[in-house]
Write a protein that holds these residues in place. Sequence first.
Motif, PDB file in Angstrom:
ATOM      1  N   SER A   1      -2.363   0.086  -4.433  1.00  0.00           N
ATOM      2  CA  SER A   1      -2.431  -1.108  -3.588  1.00  0.00           C
ATOM      3  C   SER A   1      -1.959  -2.275  -4.436  1.00  0.00           C
ATOM      4  CB  SER A   1      -3.850  -1.340  -3.072  1.00  0.00           C
ATOM      5  OG  SER A   1      -4.694  -1.716  -4.137  1.00  0.00           O
TER       6      SER A   1
ATOM      7  N   GLU B   1      -4.798   6.393  -0.155  1.00  0.00           N
ATOM      8  CA  GLU B   1      -4.051   5.333  -0.832  1.00  0.00           C
ATOM      9  C   GLU B   1      -3.991   5.626  -2.331  1.00  0.00           C
ATOM     10  OE1 GLU B   1      -5.610   1.129  -1.170  1.00  0.00           O
ATOM     11  OE2 GLU B   1      -3.876   0.786   0.149  1.00  0.00           O
TER      12      GLU B   1
ATOM     13  N   SER C   1       0.855  -1.182   0.000  1.00  0.00           N
ATOM     14  CA  SER C   1       0.000   0.000   0.000  1.00  0.00           C
ATOM     15  C   SER C   1       0.890   1.230   0.000  1.00  0.00           C
ATOM     16  CB  SER C   1      -0.886  -0.013   1.253  1.00  0.00           C
ATOM     17  OG  SER C   1      -1.659   1.174   1.297  1.00  0.00           O
TER      18      SER C   1
END
Lengths: 177, 144
Positions: B135, B132, B124
């Motif tokens: 990922s 974020e 991440s």
Amino acid sequence: MAEARFSVEASHIMMFARAVGDANPIYCDEAHARETEPGGIIAPPTFVQASAQFQPDYRLRPKIGEPWFGSGATPSGTLMPPGDAPDDTDAKQEKKSGAAAGGLHAEQHFHYHRSVRPGDVLTMTTRPGKTWEKQGKRAGKLVFSETITEYRDSTGELVVTARGVGVRTERVIEQEG
Amino acid sequence: MALTKSELSVGQTHSAVVVDNLSRTQIVQYAGASGDYNPVHTDEVFATKVAGYPTVFAHGMLTMGLTGTMLTNFVGDGRLLDYGVRFTSQVWPGDTLTATATVVAVEEGDGEQEEGPVVILALSTTNQEGREVLSGEARARVDA
């Protein structure tokens, strides 16, 4: 199915490592690299993406003698500037397509069969994979398409298998990939 | 340099700041190295006036490359078997990115290319606001 050849050179690996902010000397210092487990200079894990340099028809590289769609005297070299075009259709069309050139990159996966090294001459074979659609909240309809690229060395052995997923959107989005 | 199976535990994390205050110049540097000169990444005039973005933004592959720096520093040179990511949010000039790998499992390899144990990592990468931007997951050979 498209095929192209990618000659891997130490100086290109060094420039690529610099661009991704990787100070590991295994990417540029032969004397250091000899003492490591791989025993020589290797390429960083995303390096094969630079194969774009060797694809003759790659459309995101300016080509000698051809107009380029980035800015020059006008905001785009191949489109009328927004608002100036008689019906503004091209500019609107371009705005709607997400990144304006080939859509956005949604996913990328690499499977490594061995490390890429200077001196490798990789043959790239690209084929389309799956295609699917999704309804996005802010971007409208999202069309995903997969591309699989195999990188083989001069003996025909697989070195890296890459799977990319691109997405085209109906509207420009600022925060959703 | 390489990881050892006995040193690894599920849930263990490794983090690194992989870029601090991303510059437009570094985005251009990545364009030159990778060969992807899409003007949405390299050309402020095009990105804002034609494509309709607030400014240029980083190639997804630059974020993957930056995250890869954390990953190879953690697992060691030439140890990666798989590295895959999804780009979940755009990365803009000025962003500071922190990349984290979390140990999901340590398994036995397939016995062929994968002699010995393999670590499975969840990845991440977040920006300075905690959003974020990437990922993913990775698999790497570790020592028994």
